[in-house]
Design a protein around this motif. Sequence first.
Motif, mmCIF file in Angstrom:
data_model
loop_
_atom_site.group_PDB
_atom_site.id
_atom_site.type_symbol
_atom_site.label_atom_id
_atom_site.label_comp_id
_atom_site.label_asym_id
_atom_site.label_seq_id
_atom_site.Cartn_x
_atom_site.Cartn_y
_atom_site.Cartn_z
ATOM 1 N N GLN A 18 0.848 -1.185 -0.048
ATOM 2 C CA GLN A 18 0.135 -0.086 0.064
ATOM 3 C C GLN A 18 0.940 1.214 0.167
ATOM 4 O O GLN A 18 2.006 1.138 0.507
ATOM 5 N N VAL A 19 0.414 2.355 -0.691
ATOM 6 C CA VAL A 19 1.196 3.412 -0.711
ATOM 7 C C VAL A 19 0.402 4.575 0.361
ATOM 8 O O VAL A 19 -0.785 4.195 0.711
ATOM 9 N N GLN A 20 1.037 5.280 0.922
ATOM 10 C CA GLN A 20 0.341 6.290 1.779
ATOM 11 C C GLN A 20 0.643 7.624 0.988
ATOM 12 O O GLN A 20 1.828 8.396 1.216
ATOM 13 N N VAL B 78 0.469 11.797 0.793
ATOM 14 C CA VAL B 78 0.707 12.939 1.710
ATOM 15 C C VAL B 78 0.580 14.374 0.957
ATOM 16 O O VAL B 78 1.598 14.405 -0.152
ATOM 17 N N CYS C 19 0.952 15.459 -4.143
ATOM 18 C CA CYS C 19 0.600 14.250 -3.632
ATOM 19 C C CYS C 19 1.938 13.487 -3.552
ATOM 20 O O CYS C 19 1.922 12.777 -4.601
ATOM 21 N N ALA D 189 3.566 10.093 -2.569
ATOM 22 C CA ALA D 189 3.320 8.687 -2.079
ATOM 23 C C ALA D 189 4.396 7.842 -1.677
ATOM 24 O O ALA D 189 5.165 7.634 -2.543
ATOM 25 N N SER D 190 4.331 7.328 -0.482
ATOM 26 C CA SER D 190 5.446 6.226 -0.340
ATOM 27 C C SER D 190 5.063 5.093 -0.841
ATOM 28 O O SER D 190 4.068 4.690 -1.140
ATOM 29 N N GLY D 191 6.028 4.181 -0.797
ATOM 30 C CA GLY D 191 5.829 2.927 -1.421
ATOM 31 C C GLY D 191 6.584 2.676 -2.740
ATOM 32 O O GLY D 191 6.733 3.696 -3.658
ATOM 33 N N SER E 298 -6.407 4.325 -0.029
ATOM 34 C CA SER E 298 -5.434 4.722 0.795
ATOM 35 C C SER E 298 -5.716 6.459 0.563
ATOM 36 O O SER E 298 -6.010 6.740 -0.577
ATOM 37 N N TRP E 299 -5.763 7.038 1.687
ATOM 38 C CA TRP E 299 -6.093 8.599 1.535
ATOM 39 C C TRP E 299 -4.996 9.388 2.249
ATOM 40 O O TRP E 299 -4.376 8.879 3.440
ATOM 41 N N GLY E 300 -4.849 10.378 1.703
ATOM 42 C CA GLY E 300 -4.008 11.506 2.682
ATOM 43 C C GLY E 300 -4.881 12.220 3.794
ATOM 44 O O GLY E 300 -6.003 12.029 3.912
ATOM 45 N N GLN E 301 -4.125 13.090 4.153
ATOM 46 C CA GLN E 301 -4.778 13.635 5.408
ATOM 47 C C GLN E 301 -5.530 15.058 4.801
ATOM 48 O O GLN E 301 -6.264 15.621 5.686
#
Length: 124
Positions: free
Chosen positions: A1-3, A5, A22, A24-26, A113-116
């Motif tokens: 999963q990517v996260q 931000v 945006c 995305a980690s991963g 997966s959603w950012g803040q």
Amino acid sequence: QVQPVESGGGLVQAGGSLRLSCAASGRTFSNYVMGWFRQAPGKEREFVAGISWSGGSTYYADSVKGRFTISRDNAKNTVYLQMSSLKPEDTAVYYCAAEPGIVVFITPHRYRSWGQGTQVTVSS
């Protein structure tokens, strides 16, 4: 999963521009379709723009078509939303969402997966 931000929100006058990013980690970012959504106070979260894993296909809500541009840089694990000719009704919290696959969905519940979120305020 990517996260995801998000960054880049702020206060801008009507007619101005902003670019949201945006990150995305991963390691598998290029396997994900990406979407931008927004939510104004008292309203439901709504689709703004979406982009395929390759960037070759993009989709927009009618309300932003011709004013917003979504793009992505898979080498940087980043998706962008260039917003121009901003209107007060564009004021909202903007969210970045990610979902593995090839179909760009326009409904929020299809993204896991959603950012803040990042606040965009357009003054008249």
